[in-house]
Write an enzyme that holds these catalytic residues in place. Sequence first.
Site, PDB file in Angstrom:
ATOM      1  N   LYS A 123       0.830  -1.208   0.000  1.00 41.17           N
ATOM      2  CA  LYS A 123       0.000   0.000   0.000  1.00 41.17           C
ATOM      3  C   LYS A 123       0.868   1.264   0.000  1.00 41.17           C
ATOM      4  CE  LYS A 123      -4.386  -1.733   1.856  1.00 41.17           C
ATOM      5  NZ  LYS A 123      -5.446  -1.647   2.848  1.00 41.17           N
ATOM      6  N   LYS A 144      -5.814  -9.323  -5.719  1.00 38.53           N
ATOM      7  CA  LYS A 144      -7.058  -9.593  -4.996  1.00 38.53           C
ATOM      8  C   LYS A 144      -8.057  -8.461  -5.237  1.00 38.53           C
ATOM      9  CE  LYS A 144      -7.065  -7.487  -0.401  1.00 38.53           C
ATOM     10  NZ  LYS A 144      -8.432  -6.971  -0.283  1.00 38.53           N
ATOM     11  N   LYS A 153     -11.325  -3.074  -1.929  1.00 38.42           N
ATOM     12  CA  LYS A 153     -12.129  -1.851  -1.867  1.00 38.42           C
ATOM     13  C   LYS A 153     -11.318  -0.668  -2.352  1.00 38.42           C
ATOM     14  CE  LYS A 153     -14.723  -2.808   2.346  1.00 38.42           C
ATOM     15  NZ  LYS A 153     -13.808  -3.185   3.432  1.00 38.42           N
TER      16      LYS A 153
HETATM   17  P1  ATP Z   1      -8.784  -2.471   1.466  1.00 40.80           P
HETATM   18  O1  ATP Z   1      -8.354  -2.770   0.068  1.00 40.80           O
HETATM   19  O2  ATP Z   1      -9.117  -1.034   1.709  1.00 40.80           O
HETATM   20  O3  ATP Z   1      -7.865  -3.046   2.513  1.00 40.80           O
HETATM   21  P2  ATP Z   1     -10.467  -4.738   1.568  1.00 40.80           P
HETATM   22  O4  ATP Z   1     -11.219  -5.002   0.341  1.00 40.80           O
HETATM   23  O5  ATP Z   1      -9.229  -5.548   1.816  1.00 40.80           O
HETATM   24  O6  ATP Z   1     -10.186  -3.202   1.629  1.00 40.80           O
HETATM   25  P3  ATP Z   1     -11.116  -5.030   4.373  1.00 40.80           P
HETATM   26  O7  ATP Z   1     -12.183  -4.300   5.104  1.00 40.80           O
HETATM   27  O8  ATP Z   1      -9.706  -4.615   4.584  1.00 40.80           O
HETATM   28  O9  ATP Z   1     -11.474  -4.931   2.806  1.00 40.80           O
HETATM   29  O10 ATP Z   1     -11.231  -6.585   4.666  1.00 40.80           O
HETATM   30  C1  ATP Z   1     -12.362  -7.202   5.284  1.00 40.80           C
HETATM   31  C2  ATP Z   1     -12.226  -8.705   5.202  1.00 40.80           C
HETATM   32  O11 ATP Z   1     -12.368  -9.155   3.842  1.00 40.80           O
HETATM   33  C3  ATP Z   1     -10.854  -9.245   5.660  1.00 40.80           C
HETATM   34  O12 ATP Z   1     -11.054 -10.424   6.398  1.00 40.80           O
HETATM   35  C4  ATP Z   1     -10.131  -9.562   4.372  1.00 40.80           C
HETATM   36  O13 ATP Z   1      -9.162 -10.570   4.525  1.00 40.80           O
HETATM   37  C5  ATP Z   1     -11.286 -10.012   3.500  1.00 40.80           C
HETATM   38  N1  ATP Z   1     -10.995  -9.812   2.068  1.00 40.80           N
HETATM   39  C6  ATP Z   1     -10.710  -8.629   1.495  1.00 40.80           C
HETATM   40  N2  ATP Z   1     -10.530  -8.788   0.172  1.00 40.80           N
HETATM   41  C7  ATP Z   1     -10.697 -10.108  -0.086  1.00 40.80           C
HETATM   42  C8  ATP Z   1     -10.629 -10.899  -1.264  1.00 40.80           C
HETATM   43  N3  ATP Z   1     -10.357 -10.354  -2.441  1.00 40.80           N
HETATM   44  N4  ATP Z   1     -10.856 -12.230  -1.168  1.00 40.80           N
HETATM   45  C9  ATP Z   1     -11.136 -12.795   0.023  1.00 40.80           C
HETATM   46  N5  ATP Z   1     -11.208 -12.117   1.181  1.00 40.80           N
HETATM   47  C10 ATP Z   1     -10.998 -10.774   1.135  1.00 40.80           C
HETATM   48 MG    MG Z   2      -7.942  -4.983   3.458  1.00 39.84          MG
END
Ligand code: ATP
Ligand code: MG
Length: 329
Positions: A109, A192, A195
């Site tokens: 990041k 992956k 968000k």
């Molecule tokens: P950011 O990119 O801002 O970190 P994020 O999409 O990773 O956002 P988080 O709120 O950080 O979302 O993660 C919430 C949960 O979703 C965590 O347990 C994380 O491991 C899971 N997660 C996030 N992205 C994925 C993905 N692509 N596949 C499976 N699990 C995911």
């Molecule tokens: Mg995350």
Amino acid sequence: MLSGIQPTSGSFHLGNYLGAVRQWVDLQEQNDAFYMVVDLHAITVEQDPATLRENTRVSVAQLLGAGLDPERCTLFVQSHVPEHAQLGWVMNCLTGFGEAARMTQFKDKSSKQGTDRTSVGLFTYPILQIADILLYQADAVPVGEDQRQHVELTRDLAERFNTRYAPTFTVPKPYILKATAKIQDLQDPSAKMSKSASSPKGLVSLLDDPKVSAKKFKSAVTDTDTVVTYDEENKVGVSNLLRIHSALSGQSVEQLVAHFEGKMYGALKTELAELFTEWVLPFQERTKTYLDDPAELDRVLGLGAEKAREVASRTLATVYDRIGFLAPK
Ligand code: ATP
Ligand code: MG
């Protein structure tokens, strides 16, 4: 069980649901489960105050819409429980700088935006996460694969505290389901779904009009071959679509490969779009009913914070005592 999700955008994405939230729903039945919307983590990157407040509500509504039941689990907002920040500081003081600097998610990041635009909070967020988990003496942490390293660090710190002072913390294990641990971006299947980092076309947002998501499935990046087979190395895009299909339909990947024999990628994408729509419409409806009832949402969160604080304050009091802080009289 303990886990959390950031309110960094209004809508969760399909990776959040399949990788984490769906397991939370299952695990609330047999376990003492604590789930939270982690707003303290969200401010590691810049947030507009009104948007953050709204996204926090929308996040809670989605968790309820996905099936979390406040009678079966403790659902709360992280900033409602001040013990997180308090134990976070203690954990900061027990973590080596180099140890924290090895976290690959931080390296990814921060390298994208440069160190001057990266907050110290983003650097120490895995340490706050350690506090999140240890406060509740969690045995297991249901998360996606990207969080494995942070849970490993949590284990190290729990053991370090227990050795240095006295046995205090349960040493938690990551709870990661391989099949859905890493849902990939539909446009860049080497990354992956995220968000914060996915392009809009690569991201399946749960609150979007399902027609928009259907289009994204149909234009998902695959490869120049046409045969539907599972090969995580050479056919990452198709393998990702097969895993998503499998998770939504309950059919095994082998069954799906047999089912799509003689058909092209288009057939897989169309079916996937239909499956997703079928699941997401009732989810959206349930989420909306919670959003339309702010008083009920507040009631749920008030109850959740109270239950969480009861446990968290007990752990923190023990920690403060073990460290040698003078108790207030
Ligand atoms: P950011 O990119 O801002 O970190 P994020 O999409 O990773 O956002 P988080 O709120 O950080 O979302 O993660 C919430 C949960 O979703 C965590 O347990 C994380 O491991 C899971 N997660 C996030 N992205 C994925 C993905 N692509 N596949 C499976 N699990 C995911
Ligand atoms: Mg995350």
